[in-house]
Design an enzyme around this catalytic site. Structure first.
Site, mmCIF file in Angstrom:
data_model
loop_
_atom_site.group_PDB
_atom_site.id
_atom_site.type_symbol
_atom_site.label_atom_id
_atom_site.label_comp_id
_atom_site.label_asym_id
_atom_site.label_seq_id
_atom_site.Cartn_x
_atom_site.Cartn_y
_atom_site.Cartn_z
ATOM 1 N N HIS A 52 1.226 -1.060 0.205
ATOM 2 C CA HIS A 52 -0.085 -0.064 -0.326
ATOM 3 C C HIS A 52 0.633 1.154 0.201
ATOM 4 O O HIS A 52 0.367 1.892 -0.703
ATOM 5 C CB HIS A 52 -0.909 0.128 1.149
ATOM 6 C CG HIS A 52 -0.366 0.172 2.506
ATOM 7 N ND1 HIS A 52 0.194 -0.966 3.540
ATOM 8 C CD2 HIS A 52 -0.222 1.421 3.042
ATOM 9 C CE1 HIS A 52 0.676 -0.273 4.024
ATOM 10 N NE2 HIS A 52 0.406 1.331 4.525
ATOM 11 N N ASP A 99 0.211 -7.968 0.962
ATOM 12 C CA ASP A 99 0.737 -6.099 1.825
ATOM 13 C C ASP A 99 2.509 -5.426 1.503
ATOM 14 O O ASP A 99 2.934 -5.499 1.904
ATOM 15 C CB ASP A 99 -0.053 -5.325 2.644
ATOM 16 C CG ASP A 99 -0.228 -4.111 2.277
ATOM 17 O OD1 ASP A 99 0.148 -3.504 1.591
ATOM 18 O OD2 ASP A 99 0.059 -3.518 3.786
ATOM 19 N N SER A 176 4.976 2.446 8.133
ATOM 20 C CA SER A 176 4.811 1.130 6.895
ATOM 21 C C SER A 176 5.468 0.277 6.108
ATOM 22 O O SER A 176 6.227 1.983 5.514
ATOM 23 C CB SER A 176 2.952 1.623 6.578
ATOM 24 O OG SER A 176 1.957 1.728 7.162
#
Length: 352
Positions: A52, A99, A176
Site C-alpha cells: 500500500h 501487502d 508502514s
C-alpha cells in the site's frame, strides 16, 4: 547483546542504516505525496516495503510499475537513506494479498547493510523495536514486546493476511513497510515483522517473517506471487455457529459459499440461516476440520496453511465433517484473483 537483551543505542546504530524512507510523488493533487518506510533486503539494492506504500505508482498491464520514472507525469518513487542520500527507485513487484512489495535502487549506499529476516516467527513477550518514518520523522525507533502471534488482518475484498505479529511498540502512519526487529542469541538484529498498521492504543501489527519468506523471493523472481485458493468463503465454527448447525462442539470452519473454482461440486455451502443468540447464522454447509493431515480449528489456520504450505495447481486432501460423518475430499487448488475483483464481505467471513 544476548537474545532479547536490548541496548537501544547499539541497536539503533546497527539497524538504522538499513532503514529507508519511501516517497511516492503523484502529479494528481488529489493523490499528493505519499510516504512510508522500508528496509534493505540484499546487497543488490532490493528494499522490502508494504504494497500500500507504493500502490500509487503507474501500472503496466499486469498491474505493476516497470522501469525508472519518466517525465510523462507518472508518479515517481524516491528513497532516502539514513545518511541523507537519495535514490530514485523502481518497483520490482507487489503482492496485495500480503501487502508486501519490493523496490530496487541502483548504487546502494555503502553504509546500507541489509537486515536478515528471521527464520522463525517471534514468541509472545519477546522484546522488539519498530523502525521507520512515522509522520515524516525519518530514522525513528520505538520499542515494546511481541504481544501476540498468529493474528489475522483484513486486506479488503474479504481476504486476510494470516500469521500476523501483534506488538505494543508504537506503529504510526509512515511506519508502514519498516522493519520490526529483535535480537538473536548472538546479538544480531533480525527482522521479525514488516510493520503494517495500528489498530488501537498499544496494538500494532507486522507481517510475519514466515509470510515474508514465502512472498518476497517470488516478487524478486517474477514481480508477483501467486496464491493457492479453494475459492470458498468460510466462517469460524464458534459455539453459536455450532448450535445453529447442530454440531456437537465448536472448531473447524464452516463453508458458507462455494464460488466457481476448485471446490465446485466437491464442497457444499450454506443454504439458509438460523437466528441464534440475537444474530443470523449461516447453516447447512460443510465443515472443514483438516487439510493434508493438519488439523484446521479456525479460518486463520486454514488461511495460514494455504499461504505458507501450498501452491496453485497442487492437490490438497480436505477432511470434511458432514451430518453422515467425516470424509476426505481431494481438490486441485486454484489461483487467487485480484482482491479488487471480489465484493467486500463483512463480519468474520473470509475468502479462502
Amino acid at each position: 547483546m544476548s537474545e532479547g537483551e536490548f541496548h537501544y543505542t547499539d541497536l539503533y546504530r546497527d539497524v538504522v542504516p538499513a532503514v529507508v524512507s519511501i516517497y511516492v510523488d503523484a502529479p494528481d493533487a488529489r493523490t499528493g505525496r505519499g510516504a512510508g518506510s522500508g528496509f534493505v533486503y540484499d546487497r543488490t539494492g532490493h528494499v522490502v516495503t508494504n504494497h500500500h506504500v507504493v500502490a500509487g505508482l503507474a501500472r503496466d498491464g499486469a498491474g505493476r510499475s516497470r522501469g525508472l520514472p519518466d517525465e510523462s507525469g507518472s508518479p515517481t518513487l524516491e528513497i532516502r537513506f539514513s545518511d541523507g542520500d537519495w535514490r530514485v527507485g523502481r518497483l520490482v513487484g507487489t503482492d496485495p494479498y500480503t501487502d508486501l512489495a519490493v523496490v530496487a535502487v541502483d548504487d546502494l549506499p555503502a553504509a546500507a547493510t541489509p537486515l536478515p529476516v528471521a527464520s522463525t516467527n517471534p514468541a509472545p513477550g519477546q522484546p522488539v523495536a519498530a523502525f521507520g518514518n512515522p509522520m515524516g520523522l525519518d530514522g525513528t525507533i520505538t520499542t515494546g514486546i511481541v504481544s501476540g502471534v498468529s493474528r489475522t488482518m483484513p486486506v479488503g475484498g474479504g481476504f486476510t493476511i494470516p500469521d500476523v505479529v501483534q506488538t505494543d511498540a508504537p506503529i504510526n502512519p509512515g511506519n508502514s513497510g519498516g522493519p520490526l526487529v529483535a535480537v538473536t542469541a548472538d546479538g544480531t538484529p533480525e527482522v521479525v515483522g514488516v510493520n503494517r498498521a495500528r489498530s488501537g492504543d498499544n496494538i500494532g501489527f507486522a507481517i510475519s517473517p514466515a509470510v515474508v519468506a514465502r512472498v518476497v523471493p517470488d516478487l524478486l523472481e517474477t514481480g508477483r506471487c501467486e496464491h493457492a485458493t479453494l475459492r470458498v468463503t468460510t466462517l469460524d465454527v464458534s459455539p453459536a455457529v455450532a448450535d445453529a448447525n447442530d454440531l456437537t462442539e465448536p472448531g473447524g470452519v464452516l463453508v458458507v459459499d462455494v464460488r466457481e473454482g476448485p471446490a465446485s461440486g466437491v464442497l457444499g455451502g450454506c443454504h439458509s440461516s438460523r437466528r441464534v443468540r440475537g444474530r443470523e447464522v449461516p447453516v447447512g454447509g460443510d465443515v472443514l476440520v483438516g487439510i493434508d493431515g493438519e488439523d484446521i480449528r479456525s479460518t486463520e489456520e486454514l488461511t495460514s496453511y494455504l499461504l505458507t504450505e501450498t501452491w496453485p495447481g497442487e492437490t490438497a486432501e480436505l477432511t470434511v465433517r458432514r451430518p453422515a460423518g467425516e470424509t476426505r475430499e481431494t481438490v486441485q487448488l486454484g489461483t487467487r484473483i485480484d482482491p479488487g475483483e471480489n465484493g467486500e464481505i463483512g463480519g468474520r467471513i473470509a475468502v479462502q
